[in-house]
Scaffold this motif. Structure first.
Motif, PDB file in Angstrom:
ATOM      1  N   SER A 141       6.156  -0.027   7.745  1.00 45.56           N
ATOM      2  CA  SER A 141       5.627   0.338   8.756  1.00 45.56           C
ATOM      3  C   SER A 141       5.771  -0.056  10.241  1.00 45.56           C
ATOM      4  O   SER A 141       6.841  -1.106  10.331  1.00 45.56           O
ATOM      5  CB  SER A 141       3.755   0.436   8.435  1.00 45.56           C
ATOM      6  N   LEU A 186       0.150  10.938   6.666  1.00 42.38           N
ATOM      7  CA  LEU A 186      -1.022   9.777   5.778  1.00 42.38           C
ATOM      8  C   LEU A 186      -2.241  10.448   5.517  1.00 42.38           C
ATOM      9  O   LEU A 186      -3.032  10.618   4.295  1.00 42.38           O
ATOM     10  CB  LEU A 186      -0.975   9.423   6.919  1.00 42.38           C
ATOM     11  N   SER A 208      -9.984   1.972   3.417  1.00 33.28           N
ATOM     12  CA  SER A 208      -8.547   1.935   3.689  1.00 33.28           C
ATOM     13  C   SER A 208      -7.926   1.292   1.705  1.00 33.28           C
ATOM     14  O   SER A 208      -7.588   2.202   0.730  1.00 33.28           O
ATOM     15  CB  SER A 208      -7.455   1.287   4.589  1.00 33.28           C
ATOM     16  N   ALA A 258      -0.037   2.354  13.840  1.00 30.30           N
ATOM     17  CA  ALA A 258       1.256   2.590  13.693  1.00 30.30           C
ATOM     18  C   ALA A 258       1.799   4.019  13.469  1.00 30.30           C
ATOM     19  O   ALA A 258       0.787   4.936  13.707  1.00 30.30           O
ATOM     20  CB  ALA A 258       0.306   2.340  11.900  1.00 30.30           C
ATOM     21  N   HIS A 318      -5.054   3.539  -0.183  1.00 32.34           N
ATOM     22  CA  HIS A 318      -3.656   2.274  -0.915  1.00 32.34           C
ATOM     23  C   HIS A 318      -4.342   2.870  -2.666  1.00 32.34           C
ATOM     24  O   HIS A 318      -2.749   2.840  -3.279  1.00 32.34           O
ATOM     25  CB  HIS A 318      -4.541   0.527  -0.596  1.00 32.34           C
ATOM     26  N   GLY A 371      -3.588  -5.761   5.477  1.00 28.10           N
ATOM     27  CA  GLY A 371      -1.921  -5.099   5.306  1.00 28.10           C
ATOM     28  C   GLY A 371      -1.759  -4.904   7.320  1.00 28.10           C
ATOM     29  O   GLY A 371      -1.124  -5.941   7.865  1.00 28.10           O
ATOM     30  N   SER A 372      -2.930  -3.788   7.592  1.00 26.40           N
ATOM     31  CA  SER A 372      -2.452  -3.492   9.134  1.00 26.40           C
ATOM     32  C   SER A 372      -2.456  -4.763   9.929  1.00 26.40           C
ATOM     33  O   SER A 372      -2.478  -4.655  11.305  1.00 26.40           O
ATOM     34  CB  SER A 372      -3.164  -2.598   9.517  1.00 26.40           C
ATOM     35  N   ARG A 409       0.394  -7.155  11.640  1.00 31.11           N
ATOM     36  CA  ARG A 409       1.161  -7.173  12.855  1.00 31.11           C
ATOM     37  C   ARG A 409       1.128  -7.118  14.423  1.00 31.11           C
ATOM     38  O   ARG A 409       1.365  -7.050  15.410  1.00 31.11           O
ATOM     39  CB  ARG A 409       1.214  -4.732  12.537  1.00 31.11           C
ATOM     40  N   SER A 439     -10.317  -4.061  11.686  1.00 35.45           N
ATOM     41  CA  SER A 439      -9.908  -5.302  10.782  1.00 35.45           C
ATOM     42  C   SER A 439      -8.860  -4.829  11.205  1.00 35.45           C
ATOM     43  O   SER A 439      -8.507  -7.175  11.564  1.00 35.45           O
ATOM     44  CB  SER A 439      -9.803  -4.450   9.735  1.00 35.45           C
ATOM     45  N   ASP A 468      -4.799   7.469  12.926  1.00 35.30           N
ATOM     46  CA  ASP A 468      -5.113   6.296  11.768  1.00 35.30           C
ATOM     47  C   ASP A 468      -6.434   6.904  10.549  1.00 35.30           C
ATOM     48  O   ASP A 468      -6.293   8.024   9.882  1.00 35.30           O
ATOM     49  CB  ASP A 468      -6.115   5.637  12.448  1.00 35.30           C
ATOM     50  N   ALA A 469      -6.226   6.190   9.726  1.00 35.24           N
ATOM     51  CA  ALA A 469      -7.383   6.234   8.786  1.00 35.24           C
ATOM     52  C   ALA A 469      -8.476   7.051   9.032  1.00 35.24           C
ATOM     53  O   ALA A 469      -9.876   6.181   8.205  1.00 35.24           O
ATOM     54  CB  ALA A 469      -7.140   5.576   7.639  1.00 35.24           C
ATOM     55  N   ILE A 514       4.530   4.475  11.816  1.00 36.24           N
ATOM     56  CA  ILE A 514       5.174   4.317  10.205  1.00 36.24           C
ATOM     57  C   ILE A 514       3.850   4.238   9.696  1.00 36.24           C
ATOM     58  O   ILE A 514       3.477   3.459  10.018  1.00 36.24           O
ATOM     59  CB  ILE A 514       6.282   3.956  10.204  1.00 36.24           C
ATOM     60  N   LYS A 515       3.876   4.718   8.639  1.00 35.47           N
ATOM     61  CA  LYS A 515       2.353   4.613   8.280  1.00 35.47           C
ATOM     62  C   LYS A 515       2.011   2.998   6.994  1.00 35.47           C
ATOM     63  O   LYS A 515       2.708   3.594   6.399  1.00 35.47           O
ATOM     64  CB  LYS A 515       1.084   5.709   8.251  1.00 35.47           C
ATOM     65  N   TYR A 516       1.505   2.326   6.632  1.00 33.08           N
ATOM     66  CA  TYR A 516       0.896   1.853   5.471  1.00 33.08           C
ATOM     67  C   TYR A 516       0.661   2.321   5.114  1.00 33.08           C
ATOM     68  O   TYR A 516      -0.652   2.691   5.589  1.00 33.08           O
ATOM     69  CB  TYR A 516       1.050  -0.035   6.201  1.00 33.08           C
ATOM     70  N   TRP A 517       0.903   2.909   3.539  1.00 30.77           N
ATOM     71  CA  TRP A 517      -0.154   3.534   1.759  1.00 30.77           C
ATOM     72  C   TRP A 517       0.043   3.581   1.762  1.00 30.77           C
ATOM     73  O   TRP A 517       1.427   3.952   1.009  1.00 30.77           O
ATOM     74  CB  TRP A 517      -0.017   4.987   3.063  1.00 30.77           C
TER      75      TRP A 517
END
Ligand code: PMV
Length: 344
Positions: free
Chosen positions: A32, A256, A206, A15, A210, A149-150, A153, A109, A297-298, A17-20
């Protein structure tokens, strides 16, 4: 009864734009945007047959049973029983393998859960053949989202957006949408050198990250910022605005990790070598006027993003100046990908 088989290969994604942060049933707190990769993929084989007596389930990763991951998948399948009512009537065996080293610290994942969701969407297609073809990928993306979630995509190639955003037609919190057609050709091939700083397991999952966003002091500001970054980054990708692409991408990565550190029970997943590598990348860029930039990433590994024409010089830079900061000199050579492939 003989076993039947569905097999998919599905890639990981990175990503920008991060999903967090999330709400409800795995819905994102902010939109994201990611790039699907080529070489970091999961191959998944799902074997099924009508349950002989009590339905059975087995899971193997790289030929070995992995009870913890197997349980996660079993729980996920259980949660899906209402919408996929044929599941409880089946014996299921799942075999998966990754093309990237298991201990490389790459988030697996996204690739594994998207591969599983695609196999399940395929299975659904067999049990309910009337669903229109154009609903296949959105449906698979939605199923993937419910697992991780990720992962939602990863069902599309190239650039992919997830989360409702007024600037992206058809966007939804429920599933991802493909965006590659809106991107300047120069960004349709972008390389990603994944510099493995620490291949170990993450200290904090993660999911915990979240969750920490629910009570985060900067929660509302972050949602606002992600929306604004999305609008500006989409413009950069369409118009080939390289400087703003780099600035927003790096700011998102640092944000992030800043969000992790500034959460109420703050934590950090960075490693001192992560900071050294980021600094080296910035210095080299300034000295040479290159176009590369980093994202994270995380975890502590650094994703070095760069265009095709910088390939030779960036590879030399990694070899001469960055590999020494990587665990056993390891890095993964990846690039924008064509998306999942059905194998059987
Ligand atoms: O899919 P999850 O729940 O593992 O969340 C991962 C979120 C990040 O990888 C940190 C960012 C992203 O958008 O992929």
């Amino acid at each position: 009864m003989p076993w039947k088989n569905i097999s998919w290969e599905s890639p990981s994604n990175i990503a920008v734009i991060k999903y967090w942060g999330k709400y409800g049933n795995q819905l994102p707190m902010n939109p994201s945007l990611s790039m699907t990769l080529s070489n970091s993929v999961t191959r998944l084989h799902l074997y099924y047959r009508p349950a002989q007596r009590k339905p059975s389930f087995a899971f193997r990763f790289a030929g070995k049973e992995k009870p913890e991951f197997g349980q996660r998948i079993r729980d996920y399948l259980k949660r899906l029983e209402t919408e996929l009512p044929f599941l409880p009537g089946l014996d299921i065996r799942i075999d998966t393998e990754n093309t990237f080293p298991h201990s490389a610290g790459i988030a697996s994942s996204a690739s594994s859960m998207s591969a599983l969701a695609l196999a399940l969407a395929d299975l659904e297609r067999m049990f309910r053949p009337k669903n229109p073809e154009e609903e296949f990928l959105p449906g698979a993306s939605r199923l993937a989202r419910l697992a991780s979630g990720s992962a939602c995509r990863s069902v599309y190639p190239g650039w992919v957006e997830w989360g409702y955003d007024p600037a992206v037609q058809g966007s939804s919190d429920e599933y991802a949408v493909p965006l590659n057609h809106r991107v300047h050709p120069r960004y349709q091939t972008l390389f990603d050198a994944v510099l493995i700083v620490d291949p170990g397991r993450k200290k904090i999952s993660s999911s915990a990250g979240h969750l920490a966003m629910n009570t985060h002091p900067f929660r509302d500001a972050r949602i606002e910022q992600a929306r604004e970054n999305m609008g500006n980054l989409l413009k950069s990708l369409q118009r080939n605005h390289r400087k703003s692409f780099r600035t927003i991408t790096e700011s998102e990565a640092l944000t992030l990790h800043a969000l992790m550190m500034s959460a109420r029970s703050g934590f950090s997943l960075l490693h001192p070598r992560t900071l050294l590598i980021m600094e080296k990348i910035r210095q080299k860029r300034e000295q040479n006027g290159w176009d590369m930039c980093f994202t994270l990433d995380a975890g502590p590994n650094v994703h070095l993003l760069y265009p095709e024409h910088e390939r030779a010089q960036v590879k030399a830079f990694i070899h001469d100046e960055l590999a020494g900061f990587c665990e056993e000199g390891q890095w993964i050579d990846d690039v924008t990908g064509r998306g999942p492939v059905k194998l059987a």
